[in-house]
Motif scaffolding. Sequence first.
Motif, PDB file in Angstrom:
ATOM      1  N   THR A 125      -5.510  19.375 -11.203  1.00 34.40           N
ATOM      2  CA  THR A 125      -5.569  17.963 -11.615  1.00 34.40           C
ATOM      3  C   THR A 125      -4.595  17.116 -10.814  1.00 34.40           C
ATOM      4  N   ASP A 126      -3.458  17.702 -10.409  1.00 32.81           N
ATOM      5  CA  ASP A 126      -2.398  16.954  -9.720  1.00 32.81           C
ATOM      6  C   ASP A 126      -1.983  15.720 -10.523  1.00 32.81           C
ATOM      7  N   TYR A 127      -2.129  15.829 -11.841  1.00 30.54           N
ATOM      8  CA  TYR A 127      -1.785  14.718 -12.725  1.00 30.54           C
ATOM      9  C   TYR A 127      -0.686  15.176 -13.682  1.00 30.54           C
ATOM     10  N   ILE A 128       0.538  15.221 -13.157  1.00 32.26           N
ATOM     11  CA  ILE A 128       1.692  15.596 -13.965  1.00 32.26           C
ATOM     12  C   ILE A 128       2.892  14.744 -13.555  1.00 32.26           C
ATOM     13  N   PRO A 129       3.824  14.520 -14.475  1.00 30.88           N
ATOM     14  CA  PRO A 129       5.079  13.853 -14.113  1.00 30.88           C
ATOM     15  C   PRO A 129       5.993  14.844 -13.396  1.00 30.88           C
ATOM     16  N   PRO A 130       6.996  14.368 -12.686  1.00 32.46           N
ATOM     17  CA  PRO A 130       7.889  15.269 -11.943  1.00 32.46           C
ATOM     18  C   PRO A 130       8.551  16.339 -12.812  1.00 32.46           C
ATOM     19  N   ARG A 131       8.800  16.051 -14.083  1.00 37.61           N
ATOM     20  CA  ARG A 131       9.484  17.035 -14.935  1.00 37.61           C
ATOM     21  C   ARG A 131       8.654  18.310 -15.121  1.00 37.61           C
ATOM     22  N   LEU A 132       7.352  18.227 -14.931  1.00 37.40           N
ATOM     23  CA  LEU A 132       6.495  19.402 -15.085  1.00 37.40           C
ATOM     24  C   LEU A 132       6.195  20.099 -13.756  1.00 37.40           C
ATOM     25  N   SER A 133       6.722  19.579 -12.680  1.00 35.24           N
ATOM     26  CA  SER A 133       6.452  20.168 -11.368  1.00 35.24           C
ATOM     27  C   SER A 133       7.542  21.173 -11.007  1.00 35.24           C
ATOM     28  N   LEU A 143      -2.380  12.525  -7.851  1.00 37.12           N
ATOM     29  CA  LEU A 143      -3.270  11.766  -8.723  1.00 37.12           C
ATOM     30  C   LEU A 143      -2.456  10.983  -9.755  1.00 37.12           C
ATOM     31  N   ALA A 144      -1.405  11.596 -10.260  1.00 36.55           N
ATOM     32  CA  ALA A 144      -0.522  10.890 -11.190  1.00 36.55           C
ATOM     33  C   ALA A 144       0.086   9.654 -10.526  1.00 36.55           C
ATOM     34  N   ILE A 145       0.583   9.838  -9.324  1.00 35.89           N
ATOM     35  CA  ILE A 145       1.263   8.743  -8.621  1.00 35.89           C
ATOM     36  C   ILE A 145       0.319   7.569  -8.384  1.00 35.89           C
ATOM     37  N   VAL A 146      -0.900   7.842  -7.894  1.00 38.50           N
ATOM     38  CA  VAL A 146      -1.794   6.734  -7.537  1.00 38.50           C
ATOM     39  C   VAL A 146      -2.371   6.032  -8.758  1.00 38.50           C
ATOM     40  N   SER A 147      -2.266   6.677  -9.933  1.00 43.34           N
ATOM     41  CA  SER A 147      -2.745   6.020 -11.149  1.00 43.34           C
ATOM     42  C   SER A 147      -1.598   5.492 -12.014  1.00 43.34           C
ATOM     43  N   GLY A 148      -0.369   5.574 -11.472  1.00 46.76           N
ATOM     44  CA  GLY A 148       0.745   4.894 -12.120  1.00 46.76           C
ATOM     45  C   GLY A 148       1.675   5.749 -12.949  1.00 46.76           C
ATOM     46  N   LEU A 149       1.493   7.076 -12.959  1.00 50.26           N
ATOM     47  CA  LEU A 149       2.358   7.964 -13.724  1.00 50.26           C
ATOM     48  C   LEU A 149       3.456   8.504 -12.823  1.00 50.26           C
ATOM     49  N   GLY A 150       4.714   8.214 -13.157  1.00 53.09           N
ATOM     50  CA  GLY A 150       5.828   8.667 -12.349  1.00 53.09           C
ATOM     51  C   GLY A 150       6.790   7.540 -12.067  1.00 53.09           C
ATOM     52  N   HIS A 151       7.727   7.794 -11.192  1.00 54.45           N
ATOM     53  CA  HIS A 151       8.773   6.821 -10.893  1.00 54.45           C
ATOM     54  C   HIS A 151       8.222   5.617 -10.129  1.00 54.45           C
ATOM     55  N   GLU A 152       8.719   4.440 -10.480  1.00 53.97           N
ATOM     56  CA  GLU A 152       8.254   3.182  -9.859  1.00 53.97           C
ATOM     57  C   GLU A 152       8.395   3.186  -8.342  1.00 53.97           C
ATOM     58  N   LYS A 153       9.366   3.917  -7.850  1.00 53.73           N
ATOM     59  CA  LYS A 153       9.591   3.949  -6.404  1.00 53.73           C
ATOM     60  C   LYS A 153       8.341   4.409  -5.654  1.00 53.73           C
ATOM     61  N   LEU A 154       7.611   5.346  -6.270  1.00 52.12           N
ATOM     62  CA  LEU A 154       6.378   5.858  -5.663  1.00 52.12           C
ATOM     63  C   LEU A 154       5.125   5.199  -6.214  1.00 52.12           C
ATOM     64  N   THR A 155       5.143   4.858  -7.484  1.00 49.60           N
ATOM     65  CA  THR A 155       3.931   4.345  -8.128  1.00 49.60           C
ATOM     66  C   THR A 155       3.746   2.843  -7.943  1.00 49.60           C
ATOM     67  N   ASN A 156       4.795   2.156  -7.466  1.00 49.39           N
ATOM     68  CA  ASN A 156       4.732   0.691  -7.389  1.00 49.39           C
ATOM     69  C   ASN A 156       5.145   0.176  -6.009  1.00 49.39           C
ATOM     70  N   ILE A 157       4.722   0.888  -4.975  1.00 49.06           N
ATOM     71  CA  ILE A 157       5.005   0.463  -3.603  1.00 49.06           C
ATOM     72  C   ILE A 157       4.350  -0.899  -3.355  1.00 49.06           C
ATOM     73  N   ASP A 158       5.102  -1.806  -2.786  1.00 48.49           N
ATOM     74  CA  ASP A 158       4.626  -3.179  -2.527  1.00 48.49           C
ATOM     75  C   ASP A 158       4.134  -3.868  -3.811  1.00 48.49           C
TER      76      ASP A 158
END
Length: 300
Positions: A125-133, A143-158
């Motif tokens: 799924t590649d849909y997990i937060p960093p704490r589970l990796s 998949l988590a990152i591109v759909s907004g799950l995770g740290h803003e630094k990666l999920t909210n570029i620009d």
Amino acid sequence: MKKSVNIFEFPFNLGLIKKEHEAEPGVRKLPDWFRKFHFHKRINPFHIIRLESPKYTMNPDAETGVKNTDFIIEYAKKQSELILSHFNKNIFNIILGGDCSILIGNAIALKKLGNFGLFYLDGHTDYIPPRLSPSGGAAGMDLAIVSGLGHEKLTNIDYLKPYFLEENIFCIGNAETDDEEYVEQIVKSRITYFDLYQARKHGFRKIAHDFLHLVEDKNLTGFFIHFDVDVLQDKIMPCVDSRMEDGIDYQDLHEILNPLIHHEKCFGIEITILDPDYDENGEYTQVFTDKLIQIINKEE
């Protein structure tokens, strides 16, 4: 394929953690490896565009919990710029990785172009937060990152968060179903999810058409296909970072991809995780490239 084709080469491997026997993950060799099987020549692209990867590292990032965060962001921004500078609605884009984290740069470009759907075909799924990796590698969280799950630094570029709305995503093919906490993350999301076994019951062609109905019903700008080759059965594609015994076969792949790739709203497809280091004589890659070209070119 009625449209002209661009091939983008993004040989990025900093989303993966190298194994003990590796100097670095071999997925960065994929674009050059495909040339040996005349993939580019047989596709006959309008342009071939390449973005070299930075030197491999495994730098921890305490802020995000994801290794190589700054390099991933920098590369993603450059990817996005290249894609946008070559954008043409009459061009179909084939994007060769690299690891799955190249999805981030592709997603940023698409968000700048409009409201896109994502068909995520992957053995995980590649849909997990960093704490589970366990590794902290972005390729296991893309998949988590591109759909907004995770740290803003990666999920909210620009300031583009989320790059894809979860309700516009289908995730298909996960065979890692024994870990309840892992699966629970995506089940609780708004993503349409079929694990490998559910997909077999539902029907691969029907899933593809269900996704296309979503694209049309929501009048999305278009959609993009993520194709991680570890979704294929191990016996036909063992050349991957994280092997799973079960998966789809080439007939399943044809049923999934044929209606998607040839739809007018398909922006393109990214191909990730195939590692040439695990296919020394090319026997698996030869069959794979033949099957993929048949689908793309509508060959019998």
